[in-house]
Design a protein around this motif. Structure first.
Motif, PDB file in Angstrom:
ATOM      1  N   ASP A 249      -8.255   1.911  -9.002  1.00 41.37           N
ATOM      2  CA  ASP A 249      -8.218   3.331  -8.631  1.00 41.37           C
ATOM      3  C   ASP A 249      -7.200   4.079  -9.487  1.00 41.37           C
ATOM      4  O   ASP A 249      -7.400   5.236  -9.851  1.00 41.37           O
ATOM      5  CB  ASP A 249      -7.846   3.474  -7.150  1.00 41.37           C
ATOM      6  CG  ASP A 249      -8.927   2.896  -6.233  1.00 41.37           C
ATOM      7  OD1 ASP A 249     -10.100   3.300  -6.399  1.00 41.37           O
ATOM      8  OD2 ASP A 249      -8.608   2.017  -5.410  1.00 41.37           O
TER       9      ASP A 249
ATOM     10  N   PHE B 162      -6.856   1.209  -1.833  1.00 41.51           N
ATOM     11  CA  PHE B 162      -6.312   1.813  -3.061  1.00 41.51           C
ATOM     12  C   PHE B 162      -5.722   0.688  -3.893  1.00 41.51           C
ATOM     13  O   PHE B 162      -4.833  -0.038  -3.409  1.00 41.51           O
ATOM     14  CB  PHE B 162      -5.227   2.831  -2.692  1.00 41.51           C
ATOM     15  CG  PHE B 162      -4.504   3.447  -3.860  1.00 41.51           C
ATOM     16  CD1 PHE B 162      -3.106   3.415  -3.923  1.00 41.51           C
ATOM     17  CD2 PHE B 162      -5.195   4.080  -4.891  1.00 41.51           C
ATOM     18  CE1 PHE B 162      -2.423   4.019  -4.985  1.00 41.51           C
ATOM     19  CE2 PHE B 162      -4.526   4.689  -5.957  1.00 41.51           C
ATOM     20  CZ  PHE B 162      -3.142   4.638  -5.996  1.00 41.51           C
TER      21      PHE B 162
ATOM     22  N   ILE C 153      -3.252  -0.559   0.755  1.00 40.08           N
ATOM     23  CA  ILE C 153      -2.869  -0.371  -0.646  1.00 40.08           C
ATOM     24  C   ILE C 153      -2.526  -1.716  -1.285  1.00 40.08           C
ATOM     25  O   ILE C 153      -1.841  -2.537  -0.660  1.00 40.08           O
ATOM     26  CB  ILE C 153      -1.668   0.596  -0.746  1.00 40.08           C
ATOM     27  CG1 ILE C 153      -2.106   1.996  -0.256  1.00 40.08           C
ATOM     28  CG2 ILE C 153      -1.107   0.661  -2.169  1.00 40.08           C
ATOM     29  CD1 ILE C 153      -1.010   3.045  -0.190  1.00 40.08           C
TER      30      ILE C 153
ATOM     31  N   CYS D 185      -4.021  10.158  -5.353  1.00 44.39           N
ATOM     32  CA  CYS D 185      -5.009   9.120  -5.698  1.00 44.39           C
ATOM     33  C   CYS D 185      -5.183   8.144  -4.538  1.00 44.39           C
ATOM     34  O   CYS D 185      -6.305   7.733  -4.202  1.00 44.39           O
ATOM     35  CB  CYS D 185      -4.553   8.332  -6.930  1.00 44.39           C
ATOM     36  SG  CYS D 185      -4.710   9.211  -8.464  1.00 44.39           S
ATOM     37  N   ALA D 186      -4.078   7.774  -3.916  1.00 44.35           N
ATOM     38  CA  ALA D 186      -4.128   6.807  -2.813  1.00 44.35           C
ATOM     39  C   ALA D 186      -4.960   7.356  -1.660  1.00 44.35           C
ATOM     40  O   ALA D 186      -5.886   6.696  -1.158  1.00 44.35           O
ATOM     41  CB  ALA D 186      -2.714   6.476  -2.344  1.00 44.35           C
TER      42      ALA D 186
ATOM     43  N   ALA E 199      -8.698   7.597  -2.637  1.00 47.00           N
ATOM     44  CA  ALA E 199      -9.376   6.285  -2.723  1.00 47.00           C
ATOM     45  C   ALA E 199      -9.598   5.711  -1.327  1.00 47.00           C
ATOM     46  O   ALA E 199     -10.681   5.211  -1.013  1.00 47.00           O
ATOM     47  CB  ALA E 199      -8.533   5.327  -3.566  1.00 47.00           C
TER      48      ALA E 199
END
Ligand code: 6PG
Length: 240
Positions: free
Chosen positions: A137, A36, A63, A25-26, A29
């Motif tokens: 996200d 993220f 992040i 996912c990180a 995104a």
């Protein structure tokens, strides 16, 4: 989108799968929009995943870590979700301090919720929103043996909160305040990831998945335009 369920052999496999999903996912995104935003869940289940995430080579400066809920205790308290995440993940990664968005649980619960909501609104002025709601996200969640998630417990006021992003929620059975995301914030996320393990939750998980809707708080997690992924271990899934 329909619920997706991944059944893995044990807690170690669940931690590995959870860490892999976090990293995927990180990277996705950051490739898509340069950052993220992720909200961690509390409790014990995700701690193994946190430890594995800490070993990932990720662009931590892109992040932002938030918390889906926390207990109304100081951040140094053994009950604090922030403390647990700091020990298992945050203290082990080169993330800029300003990218870690802690709920100020040392304050009055309502003040802490108001402050956290303001911090979210400030962050999401420069990030994705839908219909005025934040689009995280990834929001990581757990499930309690009573079917609660985040600090949205059965029979509590925050279950019905439709306009606030963050609520101070009195939990009578625990005789304590909690600070928690509300369902609209959870349901506007791009992805919601449940990590659930443990035999004591097997009956409830079966009921959540196959029983009457609306009986447990975690059944209200139905992303409006996002992915819903449950990663569960074989033991908790034995009745499915
Ligand atoms: C909390 C959590 C809570 C947790 C479940 C499961 O603050 O406790 O956010 O929702 O995810 O209670 O906890 P365990 O993983 O410890 O079973």
């Amino acid at each position: 989108m329909p619920r997706e369920t991944l059944i893995v052999s044990d807690l170690a496999a669940l931690s590995r799968a959870g860490a892999d999903e976090f990293s995927r996912c990180a990277r996705e995104a950051i490739a898509a929009h340069g950052s993220f935003s992720v909200a961690l869940s509390g409790g014990s289940t995700p701690q193994g995943a946190h430890a594995l995430i800490a070993q990932e080579q990720l662009p931590w400066d892109k992040i932002h870590i938030f918390f889906g809920d926390d207990r109304h205790v100081p951040p140094t308290d053994k009950e604090s979700n922030y403390r647990a995440a700091n020990e298992s993940l945050i203290s082990k990664i080169p993330i800029p301090p300003q990218n870690v968005h802690r709920i100020h649980t040392e304050l009055n619960a309502t003040v802490a919720a108001d402050q956290y909501e303001a911090e979210l609104k400030k962050f999401f002025q420069g990030h994705s929103t839908t219909d005025g709601w934040p689009r995280f996200d990834l929001i990581m969640l757990g499930m309690g043996p009573d079917g609660h998630t985040a600090s949205l417990f059965p029979g509590t006021a925050a279950l019905n909160e439709k306009s606030r992003w963050v609520a101070a929620n009195w939990v009578e059975k625990l005789n304590t305040w909690r600070i928690t995301f509300t369902f609209p914030v959870i349901n506007y996320a791009a992805e919601v990831l449940f990590l659930v393990a443990g035999e004591e939750k097997a009956e409830v998980l079966k009921d959540v998945f196959e029983g009457k809707p609306g009986k447990y708080p975690c059944q209200n997690v139905q992303p409006i335009n996002g992915r819903l992924l449950w990663i569960v271990d074989k033991i908790v899934a034995k009745l499915l």
